[in-house]
Design an enzyme around this catalytic site. Sequence first.
Site, PDB file in Angstrom:
ATOM      1  N   CYS A  87       0.787  -1.287   0.001  1.00 52.05           N
ATOM      2  CA  CYS A  87       0.261  -0.061  -0.128  1.00 52.05           C
ATOM      3  C   CYS A  87       1.009   1.404   0.394  1.00 52.05           C
ATOM      4  O   CYS A  87       1.828   0.669  -0.042  1.00 52.05           O
ATOM      5  CB  CYS A  87      -0.827  -0.121   1.719  1.00 52.05           C
ATOM      6  SG  CYS A  87      -1.577  -1.407   1.300  1.00 52.05           S
ATOM      7  N   ARG A 143       1.114   1.694  -6.598  1.00 52.19           N
ATOM      8  CA  ARG A 143       1.212   0.730  -5.067  1.00 52.19           C
ATOM      9  C   ARG A 143       0.109  -0.274  -4.604  1.00 52.19           C
ATOM     10  O   ARG A 143       0.251  -1.247  -4.088  1.00 52.19           O
ATOM     11  CB  ARG A 143       2.255   1.029  -4.323  1.00 52.19           C
ATOM     12  CG  ARG A 143       3.361   1.479  -4.247  1.00 52.19           C
ATOM     13  CD  ARG A 143       3.613   2.401  -3.251  1.00 52.19           C
ATOM     14  NE  ARG A 143       4.419   1.385  -2.019  1.00 52.19           N
ATOM     15  CZ  ARG A 143       5.804   0.657  -1.730  1.00 52.19           C
ATOM     16  NH1 ARG A 143       6.633   1.215  -2.316  1.00 52.19           N
ATOM     17  NH2 ARG A 143       5.338  -0.059  -0.616  1.00 52.19           N
ATOM     18  N   TRP A 176      -3.778  -1.829  -1.054  1.00 52.05           N
ATOM     19  CA  TRP A 176      -4.298  -3.111  -1.515  1.00 52.05           C
ATOM     20  C   TRP A 176      -4.449  -4.369  -0.850  1.00 52.05           C
ATOM     21  O   TRP A 176      -3.640  -4.562   0.001  1.00 52.05           O
ATOM     22  CB  TRP A 176      -2.186  -3.198  -2.501  1.00 52.05           C
ATOM     23  CG  TRP A 176      -2.749  -4.661  -3.270  1.00 52.05           C
ATOM     24  CD1 TRP A 176      -2.306  -4.121  -3.824  1.00 52.05           C
ATOM     25  CD2 TRP A 176      -2.096  -5.434  -2.627  1.00 52.05           C
ATOM     26  NE1 TRP A 176      -2.641  -6.089  -4.958  1.00 52.05           N
ATOM     27  CE2 TRP A 176      -2.718  -6.792  -4.288  1.00 52.05           C
ATOM     28  CE3 TRP A 176      -1.839  -6.734  -1.669  1.00 52.05           C
ATOM     29  CZ2 TRP A 176      -1.809  -8.256  -4.021  1.00 52.05           C
ATOM     30  CZ3 TRP A 176      -1.631  -8.317  -1.050  1.00 52.05           C
ATOM     31  CH2 TRP A 176      -1.746  -9.157  -2.725  1.00 52.05           C
ATOM     32  N   ASN A 214       0.991  -0.675   6.371  1.00 57.72           N
ATOM     33  CA  ASN A 214       1.651  -1.135   5.705  1.00 57.72           C
ATOM     34  C   ASN A 214       2.524  -2.472   5.615  1.00 57.72           C
ATOM     35  O   ASN A 214       2.921  -2.093   7.841  1.00 57.72           O
ATOM     36  CB  ASN A 214       2.334  -0.684   3.805  1.00 57.72           C
ATOM     37  CG  ASN A 214       2.492   0.595   3.729  1.00 57.72           C
ATOM     38  OD1 ASN A 214       0.892   0.987   3.240  1.00 57.72           O
ATOM     39  ND2 ASN A 214       2.864   1.209   2.833  1.00 57.72           N
ATOM     40  N   GLY A 215       1.563  -3.216   5.588  1.00 62.00           N
ATOM     41  CA  GLY A 215       2.289  -4.650   6.434  1.00 62.00           C
ATOM     42  C   GLY A 215       1.731  -5.253   6.560  1.00 62.00           C
ATOM     43  O   GLY A 215       0.598  -5.260   6.064  1.00 62.00           O
ATOM     44  N   GLU A 235       8.312 -13.858 -19.522  1.00 57.74           N
ATOM     45  CA  GLU A 235       7.864 -12.873 -19.274  1.00 57.74           C
ATOM     46  C   GLU A 235       7.002 -11.949 -20.362  1.00 57.74           C
ATOM     47  O   GLU A 235       6.616 -11.543 -19.648  1.00 57.74           O
ATOM     48  CB  GLU A 235       9.058 -11.881 -19.489  1.00 57.74           C
ATOM     49  CG  GLU A 235       9.704 -10.622 -18.968  1.00 57.74           C
ATOM     50  CD  GLU A 235       9.143 -10.467 -17.610  1.00 57.74           C
ATOM     51  OE1 GLU A 235       8.979 -10.687 -17.204  1.00 57.74           O
ATOM     52  OE2 GLU A 235       8.208  -9.132 -17.788  1.00 57.74           O
ATOM     53  N   LYS A 270       3.358 -10.723 -18.995  1.00 58.92           N
ATOM     54  CA  LYS A 270       3.645  -9.100 -19.437  1.00 58.92           C
ATOM     55  C   LYS A 270       1.882  -9.198 -19.900  1.00 58.92           C
ATOM     56  O   LYS A 270       0.725  -8.577 -19.796  1.00 58.92           O
ATOM     57  CB  LYS A 270       4.095  -8.179 -19.988  1.00 58.92           C
ATOM     58  CG  LYS A 270       5.408  -8.386 -20.252  1.00 58.92           C
ATOM     59  CD  LYS A 270       4.934  -6.840 -19.000  1.00 58.92           C
ATOM     60  CE  LYS A 270       4.765  -7.701 -17.783  1.00 58.92           C
ATOM     61  NZ  LYS A 270       6.200  -7.786 -17.038  1.00 58.92           N
ATOM     62  N   GLU A 287      -0.482  -9.778 -17.423  1.00 59.36           N
ATOM     63  CA  GLU A 287      -0.850  -8.593 -16.258  1.00 59.36           C
ATOM     64  C   GLU A 287      -2.127  -8.027 -16.329  1.00 59.36           C
ATOM     65  O   GLU A 287      -2.615  -7.637 -16.219  1.00 59.36           O
ATOM     66  CB  GLU A 287      -0.270  -8.035 -15.968  1.00 59.36           C
ATOM     67  CG  GLU A 287       1.312  -8.654 -15.029  1.00 59.36           C
ATOM     68  CD  GLU A 287       2.623  -8.251 -14.797  1.00 59.36           C
ATOM     69  OE1 GLU A 287       3.120  -7.697 -13.647  1.00 59.36           O
ATOM     70  OE2 GLU A 287       3.394  -8.272 -15.695  1.00 59.36           O
ATOM     71  N   HIS A 337       4.597 -32.480 -24.267  1.00 58.91           N
ATOM     72  CA  HIS A 337       4.073 -33.287 -23.072  1.00 58.91           C
ATOM     73  C   HIS A 337       2.730 -33.200 -22.208  1.00 58.91           C
ATOM     74  O   HIS A 337       2.832 -33.251 -20.856  1.00 58.91           O
ATOM     75  CB  HIS A 337       5.604 -32.951 -21.983  1.00 58.91           C
ATOM     76  CG  HIS A 337       6.313 -33.563 -23.039  1.00 58.91           C
ATOM     77  ND1 HIS A 337       6.734 -34.857 -23.067  1.00 58.91           N
ATOM     78  CD2 HIS A 337       7.799 -32.773 -23.378  1.00 58.91           C
ATOM     79  CE1 HIS A 337       8.094 -34.628 -23.504  1.00 58.91           C
ATOM     80  NE2 HIS A 337       8.573 -33.552 -23.661  1.00 58.91           N
ATOM     81  N   LYS A 377       2.879  -3.096  -7.543  1.00 59.77           N
ATOM     82  CA  LYS A 377       3.783  -2.478  -7.810  1.00 59.77           C
ATOM     83  C   LYS A 377       5.590  -3.025  -6.859  1.00 59.77           C
ATOM     84  O   LYS A 377       6.338  -4.008  -7.534  1.00 59.77           O
ATOM     85  CB  LYS A 377       4.181  -1.031  -8.139  1.00 59.77           C
ATOM     86  CG  LYS A 377       5.468  -0.862  -8.719  1.00 59.77           C
ATOM     87  CD  LYS A 377       5.718  -1.656  -9.994  1.00 59.77           C
ATOM     88  CE  LYS A 377       7.012  -0.902 -10.349  1.00 59.77           C
ATOM     89  NZ  LYS A 377       7.259  -2.203 -11.997  1.00 59.77           N
TER      90      LYS A 377
HETATM   91  C1  G6P Z   1       5.488  -7.604  -8.458  1.00 57.49           C
HETATM   92  C2  G6P Z   1       4.784  -6.815  -9.054  1.00 57.49           C
HETATM   93  C3  G6P Z   1       6.350  -7.403 -10.535  1.00 57.49           C
HETATM   94  C4  G6P Z   1       7.302  -7.176 -10.118  1.00 57.49           C
HETATM   95  C5  G6P Z   1       7.606  -7.996  -8.774  1.00 57.49           C
HETATM   96  C6  G6P Z   1       8.765  -8.691  -8.392  1.00 57.49           C
HETATM   97  O1  G6P Z   1       4.581  -8.948  -8.274  1.00 57.49           O
HETATM   98  O2  G6P Z   1       3.719  -6.627  -9.982  1.00 57.49           O
HETATM   99  O3  G6P Z   1       5.994  -6.548 -11.531  1.00 57.49           O
HETATM  100  O4  G6P Z   1       7.901  -8.460 -10.985  1.00 57.49           O
HETATM  101  O5  G6P Z   1       6.389  -8.068  -7.643  1.00 57.49           O
HETATM  102  O6  G6P Z   1       9.303  -7.170  -7.872  1.00 57.49           O
HETATM  103  P1  G6P Z   1      10.861  -6.200  -7.317  1.00 57.49           P
HETATM  104  O7  G6P Z   1      10.167  -4.844  -6.925  1.00 57.49           O
HETATM  105  O8  G6P Z   1      11.448  -7.509  -6.497  1.00 57.49           O
HETATM  106  O9  G6P Z   1      11.523  -6.961  -8.926  1.00 57.49           O
END
Ligand code: G6P
Length: 611
Positions: free
Chosen positions: A2, A27, A79, A103-104, A484, A488, A491, A507, A606
Amino acid sequence: MCGIVGYTGNKAAVPVLVNGLKRLEYRGYDSAGLAIDTPTGILVEKAKGKVSELTKLLAEHQEDSPIHKSQAGIAHTRWATHGPPTTENAHPHASSRIALVHNGIIENYKSLKGKLEAQGYNFLSQTDTEVLALLVDSHYDGDLFQALSSALKEVEGTFGVACMAKDEPGVLIVARRGSPIVLGVGENETIVASDASAIIKHTRQAIYLDDNDIAKIKGGDIDIRSLDAGVVSREASEIDWSPDAAEKGGYEHYMLKEIFEQPDAIKNTIRGRMDAERGTSMLGGLGLTPREIVDIQRLVIVGCGTSLNAGMVGEFATEDFAGLAAEVEQAAEFRYRNPIINSKDLVLAISQSGETADTLAAVREATEKGALVAGLVNVVGSTIARETGRGVYLHAGPEISVASTKAFTCQVATLLMVALKFARSRRMSVEQGRRFVQEIESLPGLVKQVLAKDKQIAEVAARYVQYERMFFIGRGYLYPVAMEGALKLKEISYIHAEAYHAAELKHGPIALLEDTMPVVALALEGPGKEKTIGNIKECSARNARVLGIITEGDEEAKSEVDDYIEIPACRLHAAVIPATVALQLFSYHVARLRGCPIDQPRNLAKSVTVE
Ligand code: G6P
């Protein structure tokens, strides 16, 4: 995950708080709220949904009302962890005397709640944060600093917390353990935030609290102590990016801006780190002597999400060029799996934010087991950067879009530099090293060539908008690219996208192929290409539409696929970067055409600071 903002000073607090919340909205964005110090007590406003819902509520207060005149307050964008995203569960949580944002996760919230209920406290929400707020209230006898200190001694879990009391106007008390808190130091004012992007508009002077720090702040006066000891001294440092870097700069979305920033971001990552003459890289931040580099027997890479995908490229390149054993591990499993780690291992923790809870836990576990531990981090001063004390900063600039783009390509560029460093100290010749340096230096140009195809990629994307599921396949260096690419797409477009090693398709997954399931196939020139072309034929035979990511001018590959995006010719460890950029643009355009909220996809955050 958050966002927290707080303000105490000589300006109206509400605009500072709302602006900060907007900066932090990436965030978490399921609800937002603020608490404002007014002559008649603390006023709390909160709303489900985005910060714009909160600003509508604030606009209902007359311009000259106490809420708009107040010069102190705290705010939060959430969040959800405990309890669904409702107005009741939004922060701040308050009693008649205090208000608090957090937060936490408070892990022992159930037992604390039982104790407070026995004392007669009633709870309005399902959150662990309300438990913390009322716990602070239960300790309060006119000194909020003491009350928060006492409350936090009873708490198990993680927190970044800011609170205020009705009877202590202008005072904010903040503390951290596991969730970041940064203080923006202005003239007769302080802005508190969970990350620097919320304070950069006001000041570049930042004090990062350490775990177990607690601070009392009023205007420009800051008194920091440790929850375990007495007064502690924390120096301010300068934030090294400008407010403009955190703006959209004319792009429709942060994600698109960040995709287009990649040539410059990669340049910044490699700047001053290439030694063309000696054919090697200079990574002084790793703090390793040539002897230590030679003595290292294994590279263990940990990370989550996109950072984990980048780590896989690092694993392949390190084994490929340096002949050094390397493995990539999901950070979330690292400490629970009881891995075999020793002092000859270098554990490299990759994290854009430097705050991901699982990656941080892996760092602590590896440190405990006596490994050398280094960070590969973007956010300067973040927890992982500070705890590892050695590593390589990406210098990619702030990444605001939840879907990571430039952090990935800068991580890969850095991992190639790490592989080169190890390779030159082992089996790579100076000539081969010089070629490798040239390849790294060519990356910004390769990315530019892909970005120039944006319009064409958008046209290709339009042909895939209607599908609800998609496969991505690749081999070798192109397997992490498939991972990746699929990440993307899912997401930001909510299309169910899965990546498989091209050889794994047979498989099991191939059973799902039909005309409603297109396949994105990474079939660039290089080892494995012919086999992937074989896999493409298998997909086409099952009526799946195939989008090929192919090498510029490869007529054979073109003839096998329905659509294609061409990537400039280069060796595959380098091609990872332009090929990923093509898939970032593909995902972006698919999501845009589907009308998705690209910078803030549902349910995501994020920075994931809870396990
Ligand atoms: C979250 C974000 C991702 C990111 C991951 C790791 O899931 O949405 O985009 O890759 O965390 O985050 P970091 O800051 O450790 O790279």
